[in-house]
Design a protein around this motif. Structure first.
Motif, PDB file in Angstrom:
ATOM      1  N   LEU A 230      81.444 102.874  86.165  1.00  0.00           N
ATOM      2  CA  LEU A 230      81.607 101.622  86.899  1.00  0.00           C
ATOM      3  C   LEU A 230      81.336 100.425  85.993  1.00  0.00           C
ATOM      4  N   ILE A 231      82.312  99.548  85.929  1.00  0.00           N
ATOM      5  CA  ILE A 231      82.157  98.340  85.114  1.00  0.00           C
ATOM      6  C   ILE A 231      82.150  97.129  86.033  1.00  0.00           C
ATOM      7  N   LYS A 232      80.999  96.496  86.127  1.00  0.00           N
ATOM      8  CA  LYS A 232      80.833  95.345  87.013  1.00  0.00           C
ATOM      9  C   LYS A 232      80.803  94.066  86.190  1.00  0.00           C
ATOM     10  N   ASN A 233      81.751  93.229  86.461  1.00  0.00           N
ATOM     11  CA  ASN A 233      81.783  91.928  85.774  1.00  0.00           C
ATOM     12  C   ASN A 233      81.803  92.097  84.257  1.00  0.00           C
ATOM     13  N   GLY A 234      82.577  93.055  83.780  1.00  0.00           N
ATOM     14  CA  GLY A 234      82.752  93.223  82.344  1.00  0.00           C
ATOM     15  C   GLY A 234      81.619  93.949  81.668  1.00  0.00           C
ATOM     16  N   ARG A 235      80.707  94.483  82.408  1.00  0.00           N
ATOM     17  CA  ARG A 235      79.633  95.252  81.781  1.00  0.00           C
ATOM     18  C   ARG A 235      79.169  96.409  82.642  1.00  0.00           C
ATOM     19  N   VAL A 236      78.608  97.404  81.990  1.00  0.00           N
ATOM     20  CA  VAL A 236      78.197  98.631  82.669  1.00  0.00           C
ATOM     21  C   VAL A 236      76.729  98.530  83.090  1.00  0.00           C
ATOM     22  N   PRO A 237      76.452  98.850  84.345  1.00  0.00           N
ATOM     23  CA  PRO A 237      75.058  98.824  84.836  1.00  0.00           C
ATOM     24  C   PRO A 237      74.178  99.799  84.065  1.00  0.00           C
ATOM     25  N   MET A 238      72.905  99.459  83.994  1.00  0.00           N
ATOM     26  CA  MET A 238      71.959 100.287  83.243  1.00  0.00           C
ATOM     27  C   MET A 238      71.821 101.687  83.841  1.00  0.00           C
ATOM     28  N   SER A 239      72.157 101.836  85.103  1.00  0.00           N
ATOM     29  CA  SER A 239      72.004 103.151  85.742  1.00  0.00           C
ATOM     30  C   SER A 239      72.889 104.187  85.058  1.00  0.00           C
ATOM     31  N   GLN A 240      73.992 103.730  84.491  1.00  0.00           N
ATOM     32  CA  GLN A 240      74.873 104.670  83.795  1.00  0.00           C
ATOM     33  C   GLN A 240      74.692 104.575  82.292  1.00  0.00           C
ATOM     34  N   PHE A 241      73.824 103.672  81.905  1.00  0.00           N
ATOM     35  CA  PHE A 241      73.706 103.378  80.484  1.00  0.00           C
ATOM     36  C   PHE A 241      72.999 104.481  79.716  1.00  0.00           C
ATOM     37  N   ARG A 242      72.111 105.199  80.360  1.00  0.00           N
ATOM     38  CA  ARG A 242      71.374 106.232  79.655  1.00  0.00           C
ATOM     39  C   ARG A 242      71.607 107.568  80.314  1.00  0.00           C
ATOM     40  N   TRP A 243      71.469 108.580  79.546  1.00  0.00           N
ATOM     41  CA  TRP A 243      71.638 109.918  80.099  1.00  0.00           C
ATOM     42  C   TRP A 243      70.447 110.772  79.724  1.00  0.00           C
ATOM     43  N   GLU A 244      70.308 111.881  80.435  1.00  0.00           N
ATOM     44  CA  GLU A 244      69.155 112.764  80.191  1.00  0.00           C
ATOM     45  C   GLU A 244      69.547 113.831  79.177  1.00  0.00           C
ATOM     46  N   PRO A 245      69.040 113.793  77.988  1.00  0.00           N
ATOM     47  CA  PRO A 245      69.363 114.787  76.939  1.00  0.00           C
ATOM     48  C   PRO A 245      68.877 116.173  77.318  1.00  0.00           C
TER      49      PRO A 245
END
Length: 113
Positions: A98-113
């Motif tokens: 999801l790209i909101k207003n040209g940027r991706v929310p932090m909720s998708q910004f990191r993943w669990e290794p």
DNA sequence: GCGATGACTCCTA
DNA sequence: CTAGGAGCCATCG
């Protein structure tokens, strides 16, 4: 063996580029990561710029999901009017990012290794 | 060797 | 929100 001071090793151990690409490959679809985070996971903390430069050397058609790498603020590193920008944005959208207003929310910004 | 540039980031005003 | 400066590494003229 006497180590030479000016010995340049190309294949000596996996180069930093290889490590970076490998880390990028661990990003699951639907998630994204920042250059700084990639650098940190690659053991190159603080070398986000080096990660970006390494990405630019990534050949097309590579299996590396380069489009999942964004800036720390969640924006794409390319100019908005650039062709690469549209391509990357489209790739992310197709993966469900999801790209909101040209940027991706932090909720998708990191993943669990 | 030096300054400028580039898929960067952080701090301060 | 914008602007400026500093730090980081490799490449190029």
């Amino acid at each position: 063996m006497v180590p030479s001071a000016s010995e340049q090793n190309e294949d000596s151990s996996i180069s930093r580029e290889q490590i970076i690409w490998q880390v990028v490959c661990t990003i699951p679809p639907g998630r994204v990561a920042s250059y700084s985070q990639i650098a940190r996971l690659a053991g190159l903390q603080g070398l986000a710029r080096f990660v970006g430069r390494t990405m630019s050397q990534l050949p097309e058609g590579s299996d590396v999901p380069w489009h999942r790498v964004l800036k720390q603020d969640g924006r794409i590193a390319f100019p908005p009017d650039s062709n690469r920008f549209l391509h990357q944005k489209r790739r992310l959208t197709e993966e469900g990012v999801l790209i909101k207003n040209g940027r991706v929310p932090m909720s998708q910004f990191r993943w669990e290794p």
